[in-house]
Structure formats: C-alpha cells, structure tokens
Write a protein that holds these residues in place. Structure first.
Motif, PDB file in Angstrom:
ATOM      1  N   GLN A  98    -111.006 -45.989 -27.509  1.00  0.00           N
ATOM      2  CA  GLN A  98    -110.123 -46.048 -26.014  1.00  0.00           C
ATOM      3  C   GLN A  98    -109.178 -44.660 -26.070  1.00  0.00           C
ATOM      4  O   GLN A  98    -108.767 -44.428 -24.709  1.00  0.00           O
ATOM      5  N   ALA A  99    -108.110 -44.349 -27.240  1.00  0.00           N
ATOM      6  CA  ALA A  99    -107.446 -43.361 -27.318  1.00  0.00           C
ATOM      7  C   ALA A  99    -108.202 -42.254 -26.813  1.00  0.00           C
ATOM      8  O   ALA A  99    -107.463 -41.350 -25.884  1.00  0.00           O
ATOM      9  N   LEU A 100    -109.696 -41.890 -27.336  1.00  0.00           N
ATOM     10  CA  LEU A 100    -110.385 -41.038 -27.189  1.00  0.00           C
ATOM     11  C   LEU A 100    -110.433 -40.840 -25.205  1.00  0.00           C
ATOM     12  O   LEU A 100    -110.702 -40.496 -25.132  1.00  0.00           O
ATOM     13  N   GLY A 101    -110.974 -42.197 -24.708  1.00  0.00           N
ATOM     14  CA  GLY A 101    -111.653 -41.940 -23.634  1.00  0.00           C
ATOM     15  C   GLY A 101    -109.886 -41.159 -22.761  1.00  0.00           C
ATOM     16  O   GLY A 101    -109.969 -41.165 -21.663  1.00  0.00           O
ATOM     17  N   VAL A 102    -108.804 -41.780 -22.925  1.00  0.00           N
ATOM     18  CA  VAL A 102    -107.877 -42.216 -22.060  1.00  0.00           C
ATOM     19  C   VAL A 102    -106.451 -40.643 -22.356  1.00  0.00           C
ATOM     20  O   VAL A 102    -106.225 -39.910 -21.634  1.00  0.00           O
ATOM     21  N   VAL A 103    -107.559 -40.372 -23.188  1.00  0.00           N
ATOM     22  CA  VAL A 103    -106.036 -38.679 -23.332  1.00  0.00           C
ATOM     23  C   VAL A 103    -106.607 -37.387 -23.195  1.00  0.00           C
ATOM     24  O   VAL A 103    -107.668 -37.409 -22.313  1.00  0.00           O
ATOM     25  N   ARG A 104    -105.843 -36.568 -22.558  1.00  0.00           N
ATOM     26  CA  ARG A 104    -106.060 -36.112 -21.297  1.00  0.00           C
ATOM     27  C   ARG A 104    -106.379 -34.252 -22.593  1.00  0.00           C
ATOM     28  O   ARG A 104    -105.882 -34.497 -23.700  1.00  0.00           O
ATOM     29  N   ALA A 105    -107.260 -33.798 -21.940  1.00  0.00           N
ATOM     30  CA  ALA A 105    -107.558 -31.939 -23.194  1.00  0.00           C
ATOM     31  C   ALA A 105    -106.673 -31.415 -23.147  1.00  0.00           C
ATOM     32  O   ALA A 105    -105.205 -31.072 -22.389  1.00  0.00           O
ATOM     33  N   GLY A 106    -106.717 -31.380 -24.652  1.00  0.00           N
ATOM     34  CA  GLY A 106    -105.129 -30.308 -24.819  1.00  0.00           C
ATOM     35  C   GLY A 106    -104.004 -31.760 -25.478  1.00  0.00           C
ATOM     36  O   GLY A 106    -102.874 -31.385 -25.847  1.00  0.00           O
ATOM     37  N   GLY A 107    -104.171 -33.006 -25.162  1.00  0.00           N
ATOM     38  CA  GLY A 107    -103.493 -33.745 -25.824  1.00  0.00           C
ATOM     39  C   GLY A 107    -103.108 -34.405 -26.933  1.00  0.00           C
ATOM     40  O   GLY A 107    -103.712 -33.752 -27.631  1.00  0.00           O
ATOM     41  N   VAL A 108    -102.745 -35.460 -27.124  1.00  0.00           N
ATOM     42  CA  VAL A 108    -102.316 -35.586 -28.344  1.00  0.00           C
ATOM     43  C   VAL A 108    -102.271 -37.399 -29.179  1.00  0.00           C
ATOM     44  O   VAL A 108    -102.210 -37.947 -28.123  1.00  0.00           O
ATOM     45  N   ILE A 109    -103.133 -37.442 -30.394  1.00  0.00           N
ATOM     46  CA  ILE A 109    -103.475 -39.010 -30.199  1.00  0.00           C
ATOM     47  C   ILE A 109    -102.351 -39.075 -31.113  1.00  0.00           C
ATOM     48  O   ILE A 109    -102.889 -38.802 -32.689  1.00  0.00           O
ATOM     49  N   SER A 110    -101.461 -40.287 -31.016  1.00  0.00           N
ATOM     50  CA  SER A 110    -100.999 -40.068 -31.721  1.00  0.00           C
ATOM     51  C   SER A 110    -100.964 -42.024 -32.612  1.00  0.00           C
ATOM     52  O   SER A 110    -100.873 -42.970 -31.938  1.00  0.00           O
ATOM     53  N   ARG A 132    -105.332 -33.212 -30.299  1.00  0.00           N
ATOM     54  CA  ARG A 132    -104.559 -33.559 -32.185  1.00  0.00           C
ATOM     55  C   ARG A 132    -104.202 -34.541 -31.993  1.00  0.00           C
ATOM     56  O   ARG A 132    -104.239 -35.095 -31.335  1.00  0.00           O
ATOM     57  N   LEU A 133    -104.468 -34.938 -33.921  1.00  0.00           N
ATOM     58  CA  LEU A 133    -105.122 -36.534 -33.917  1.00  0.00           C
ATOM     59  C   LEU A 133    -103.145 -36.028 -34.788  1.00  0.00           C
ATOM     60  O   LEU A 133    -103.096 -35.778 -36.227  1.00  0.00           O
ATOM     61  N   ALA A 134    -102.517 -37.371 -34.598  1.00  0.00           N
ATOM     62  CA  ALA A 134    -101.033 -37.674 -34.998  1.00  0.00           C
ATOM     63  C   ALA A 134    -101.010 -38.629 -35.313  1.00  0.00           C
ATOM     64  O   ALA A 134    -101.824 -40.041 -35.564  1.00  0.00           O
ATOM     65  N   GLY A 135     -99.126 -38.721 -36.315  1.00  0.00           N
ATOM     66  CA  GLY A 135     -99.078 -40.137 -36.606  1.00  0.00           C
ATOM     67  C   GLY A 135     -99.186 -41.103 -38.188  1.00  0.00           C
ATOM     68  O   GLY A 135     -99.629 -39.361 -39.010  1.00  0.00           O
ATOM     69  N   GLY A 136     -98.967 -41.926 -38.668  1.00  0.00           N
ATOM     70  CA  GLY A 136     -99.336 -42.136 -39.997  1.00  0.00           C
ATOM     71  C   GLY A 136     -98.489 -43.267 -40.158  1.00  0.00           C
ATOM     72  O   GLY A 136     -97.292 -43.969 -39.141  1.00  0.00           O
ATOM     73  N   PRO A 137     -97.825 -43.912 -41.467  1.00  0.00           N
ATOM     74  CA  PRO A 137     -96.821 -44.769 -42.083  1.00  0.00           C
ATOM     75  C   PRO A 137     -95.272 -44.219 -41.373  1.00  0.00           C
ATOM     76  O   PRO A 137     -95.538 -42.834 -42.381  1.00  0.00           O
ATOM     77  N   ALA A 138     -94.994 -44.785 -40.524  1.00  0.00           N
ATOM     78  CA  ALA A 138     -93.861 -44.341 -40.165  1.00  0.00           C
ATOM     79  C   ALA A 138     -92.415 -43.805 -41.001  1.00  0.00           C
ATOM     80  O   ALA A 138     -91.718 -45.222 -42.288  1.00  0.00           O
ATOM     81  N   PRO A 139     -91.786 -42.739 -41.298  1.00  0.00           N
ATOM     82  CA  PRO A 139     -90.964 -42.848 -42.059  1.00  0.00           C
ATOM     83  C   PRO A 139     -89.714 -43.354 -41.950  1.00  0.00           C
ATOM     84  O   PRO A 139     -88.548 -42.737 -41.614  1.00  0.00           O
ATOM     85  N   VAL A 140     -88.869 -45.003 -41.566  1.00  0.00           N
ATOM     86  CA  VAL A 140     -88.170 -44.694 -40.506  1.00  0.00           C
ATOM     87  C   VAL A 140     -86.440 -44.942 -41.448  1.00  0.00           C
ATOM     88  O   VAL A 140     -86.339 -44.301 -40.216  1.00  0.00           O
ATOM     89  N   ARG A 141     -87.076 -45.236 -42.550  1.00  0.00           N
ATOM     90  CA  ARG A 141     -85.602 -44.319 -43.193  1.00  0.00           C
ATOM     91  C   ARG A 141     -84.871 -43.444 -42.336  1.00  0.00           C
ATOM     92  O   ARG A 141     -83.401 -43.133 -42.537  1.00  0.00           O
ATOM     93  N   ALA A 142     -85.777 -42.203 -41.457  1.00  0.00           N
ATOM     94  CA  ALA A 142     -85.167 -41.379 -41.532  1.00  0.00           C
ATOM     95  C   ALA A 142     -84.538 -40.995 -40.357  1.00  0.00           C
ATOM     96  O   ALA A 142     -83.860 -40.486 -39.375  1.00  0.00           O
ATOM     97  N   TYR A 143     -85.480 -42.627 -38.960  1.00  0.00           N
ATOM     98  CA  TYR A 143     -84.895 -42.699 -37.719  1.00  0.00           C
ATOM     99  C   TYR A 143     -83.664 -43.499 -37.308  1.00  0.00           C
ATOM    100  O   TYR A 143     -83.136 -43.772 -36.972  1.00  0.00           O
TER     101      TYR A 143
END
Length: 347
Positions: free
Chosen positions: A254-266, A289-300
């Motif tokens: 679904q993410a692939l279907g709704v992301v804009r060209a040049g966009g990011v899936i996080s 681009r593909l981004a994201g991962g386990p959140a380093p929540v301590r940093a936030y």
C-alpha cells in the motif's frame, strides 16, 4: 514478584518469578508504576511457538527507583523515571549520533531480549541506568503519567517515522495504520508542520482520534481502492512521505502505491516479512527512498517531553483501557481483537 510471561501464541500468564535484584554496579532497581501492552507484542501473541517460550514480556514502563548500583550517578532512590525500549549507555559513538538502538556497549539490548526482565511486571532491573533512564519532573500520581509513558516507545516511534521521512511544512503525508504508533505518527507529522496528513485506517474511533491529532483526511479502504482514494486526494501523484506503522506486506504494498515519485517510505512497523520489493518496478524506477527502523526513542525524550508537560499535546489519549497485572492476558486478547487500541497497566 509477579511478571508477565508468554508461553506461546495466545498463551499469556501472570506468574511469580524471582525478585529483580541489582547485579552490576551500573544497574538500578525500579518499582514499576505504569506499563502497557504494545502493538508489537501482538506479533508473538499471534505466532510464537511453544518451544520459544516462556518469554518475559513488556518493553514500555515507568516507575520509581528503589535502589542503585554504586556507579549510578544520574538517578537516585525515590526518583520517578521512564525507560526507553532499548537499553543504551548514551555515551558511545552511535548514541552520540542519536542512534541508541545501535549502542555498542556489551550490555546494550532491547528489553524483550534482556534475560529474565520485562516491563509488564512489578519491578525490573535496569542495566546501564545512567544512560537508559530519564528522570520525570512530575509526581507519580500526575495526570500526565499516561502521556509520559508514551515516551518509552510509541510516541518516540511515531516521531522517528516522521523524522526519518523528512516531514516538514511542505510535505504531504500518508500514515498507514490506525494503531497507537500510527496515530502518534499523525501527531508527530502535525508537530513537524505537514500541510496534509492522510490517515489510512478502518476503525472510526481510532481515526476520529487521528483527526484530533491532526489528520486532514481519512481513507478507510485498502488495496487498490485505498490507493486510488489517496491519489485522488493528492492530484493523482500520491504523497511525499508515507509512514508505515503496521509491519505486514500488504501495508508495504500500500505504501508503494501511495508514495509520490521521489518520495520516502518510512517504516517503523516491525517487519513481518523479508522480501519487500526494491527494484526498478518498485522503489528504484521512481527514485523512492526507504527509511525508518527501530526508533532510538532515548534521543527524543528530552525534545518531546516539554510539549507534554505544558499540555500542548496529549499522546496518552491512545490508551483506551486500563487494567492491573491480572488483567494483562485479557488485555492482549482485546488488543488482538481490536476491542482496545492500547492497554495501560497499573500494577
């Protein structure tokens, strides 16, 4: 003391276990006053094999320091503290770069990987207490406790998704998933100034909360119909950023279907698959681009906490049920059945 153990799919029990005790000079012992069931806990709840159990459960908690090892300097007995879902020293080169989930200290770990410790319990031993625990400037009975508890995981994870996606005031955003992380990704995208936030979810009570958190549009359909609906809301192009907070292959598609060209899936939904397409017909051909991962929540935590303390935001609204330790097994089932969004636990 009592703690939560998962013996296999659908089999969660509250049992007596040995008391948590200080083992290392950098440990702290925390009496847990608030914890919760996470959406990621539902993955093993649906699929754990009996031979992989029993496993201590829970990675989101806050509580009162009962004792500290001789090398702990930042917290003391009586302090109210919150713990991120990843143990870290907060000093190594990765922690200094804000990537606490890649801490290189030998004791660094995720709570669900820490032997004989878990946050859905009466108490817990916290390794690397100076790096992991954050003191909270409120009383243990503060009305802000539910919102402060979200700093241990779900709020920080939603914020991580938005941050890694590069959300700003010029971006249109789609959030896939109306669980707690998805809703707090909406809140985070709003906080970062997104001009349009489309929430894809099917449960009206949740999407209503999503609108309260800042969603400008809601799409309740899935698959091609859902993709077409998002594109209709965005001039046919899709959104600059997609925040995927589910972790299953249909959500990625679904993410692939709704992301804009040049966009990011996080992605911050824990992936339950290993074969996501990234080739010319998926990511490569449209410069996605593909981004994201386990959140380093301590940093936030220090960044996000002030908005909770002054009442600007109330991420604790994701908790729609409260129970004690004895009610945790039913809480798992209620969340699996989508009867509850997120269950708050007060031992």
């Amino acid at each position: 003391m009592r703690a939560t153990l998962m013996y296999g799919a659908g089999d969660v029990r509250i049992e007596n276990v040995p008391d948590s005790v200080i083992k290392q000079p950098t440990d702290a012992l925390v009496r847990i006053t608030g914890s919760c069931v996470c959406g990621s806990d539902l993955h093993p709840y649906a699929s754990m094999k009996p031979e992989d159990g029993p496993a201590r459960m829970g990675h989101e908690f806050l509580g009162i320091v009962e004792a500290t090892g001789p090398e702990v300097t930042t917290v003391k007995k009586g302090d109210l503290v919150v713990a991120p879902f990843a143990i870290s020293d907060n000093t190594c080169e990765f922690c200094r770069e804000g990537l606490h989930t890649s801490c290189i200290h030998p004791q660094a770990n995720f709570w669900d990987g820490e032997p004989d410790e878990g946050g859905q319990a009466e108490a817990i031993r916290v390794p690397l207490a100076d790096g992991t625990l954050v003191k909270l400037p409120v009383a243990p009975d503060s009305a802000l406790i539910p919102s402060l508890l979200t700093l241990s995981d779900v709020f920080g994870t939603g914020y991580h998704a938005a941050l890694m996606g590069g959300v700003n005031e010029r971006t249109r955003v789609t959030v896939i998933g109306d669980g707690a992380v998805g809703l707090l990704a909406v809140l985070s995208a709003k906080r970062l100034g997104a001009e349009q936030i489309i929430l894809m979810g099917r449960h009206q009570t949740r999407t209503d909360l999503g609108r309260e958190f800042g969603a400008t549009d809601v799409v309740s359909t899935r698959g091609e119909e859902g993709i077409d609906a998002v594109r209709a809301l965005t001039g046919g192009h899709g959104t600059h950023v997609v925040l995927e907070a589910v972790g299953h292959m249909p959500a990625y598609e679904q993410a692939l279907g709704v992301v804009r060209a040049g966009g990011v899936i996080s992605r911050v939904g824990v992936p339950q698959y290993e074969d996501a397409p990234v080739g010319f017909g998926s990511l490569f051909g449209r410069n996605i681009r593909l981004a994201g991962g386990p959140a380093p929540v301590r940093a936030y935590i220090e960044e996000l906490m002030p908005d909770i303390l002054d009442g600007t935001i109330e991420p604790g609204k994701v908790f729609d049920a409260t129970t004690d330790l004895d009610g945790i097994p039913a809480g798992y089932q209620d969340m699996a059945d989508r009867k509850s969004l997120k269950v708050l636990v007060k031992p």
